[in-house]
Write a protein that holds these residues in place. Sequence first.
Motif, PDB file in Angstrom:
ATOM      1  N   ARG A  61       0.900  -1.245  -0.073  1.00  0.00           N
ATOM      2  CA  ARG A  61      -0.032  -0.092  -0.076  1.00  0.00           C
ATOM      3  C   ARG A  61       0.847   1.421  -0.067  1.00  0.00           C
ATOM      4  O   ARG A  61       2.045   1.072   0.465  1.00  0.00           O
ATOM      5  N   THR A  62       0.252   2.251  -0.468  1.00  0.00           N
ATOM      6  CA  THR A  62       1.055   3.649  -0.477  1.00  0.00           C
ATOM      7  C   THR A  62       0.904   4.240   0.861  1.00  0.00           C
ATOM      8  O   THR A  62       0.237   3.719   1.825  1.00  0.00           O
ATOM      9  N   GLY A  86      -2.528   4.592   2.023  1.00  0.00           N
ATOM     10  CA  GLY A  86      -3.602   3.370   2.275  1.00  0.00           C
ATOM     11  C   GLY A  86      -3.967   2.891   0.990  1.00  0.00           C
ATOM     12  O   GLY A  86      -4.591   1.854   1.096  1.00  0.00           O
ATOM     13  N   LYS A  87      -3.739   3.357  -0.145  1.00  0.00           N
ATOM     14  CA  LYS A  87      -4.541   2.801  -1.344  1.00  0.00           C
ATOM     15  C   LYS A  87      -3.303   1.512  -1.680  1.00  0.00           C
ATOM     16  O   LYS A  87      -2.076   1.620  -1.526  1.00  0.00           O
ATOM     17  N   PHE A  88      -3.763   0.740  -2.732  1.00  0.00           N
ATOM     18  CA  PHE A  88      -2.987  -0.100  -3.118  1.00  0.00           C
ATOM     19  C   PHE A  88      -1.908   0.143  -3.960  1.00  0.00           C
ATOM     20  O   PHE A  88      -2.107   1.125  -4.902  1.00  0.00           O
ATOM     21  N   ASP A  89      -0.637  -0.038  -3.900  1.00  0.00           N
ATOM     22  CA  ASP A  89       0.471   0.440  -4.734  1.00  0.00           C
ATOM     23  C   ASP A  89       0.851  -0.285  -6.012  1.00  0.00           C
ATOM     24  O   ASP A  89       1.468  -1.347  -5.999  1.00  0.00           O
TER      25      ASP A  89
END
Length: 78
Positions: free
Chosen positions: A50-51, A54-57
């Motif tokens: 995750r970034t 909190g987003k998918f990286d």
Amino acid sequence: ESYWGQRPLCVVTMHPWADPATAEGLYAELTSVPEWKRPDHWAFLAEIPRTSVGKFDKRTLRRWYAQGRFEVSSTSRS
């Protein structure tokens, strides 16, 4: 590969207590999704990166994929 040249990769994480899953089994469970929209390629990871927010990286996932850091399973349809 589709007419447009790309197919989605579904990245899956499993709970430690869950029964093992397969690409074919998960594909078969997606009966509410039209067959042409279902992913053909599946990767099973312990954790999805995750970034900082909190987003998918996706950049890390693409880099790992290019480096061959995880195994990709394909359904028989692909």
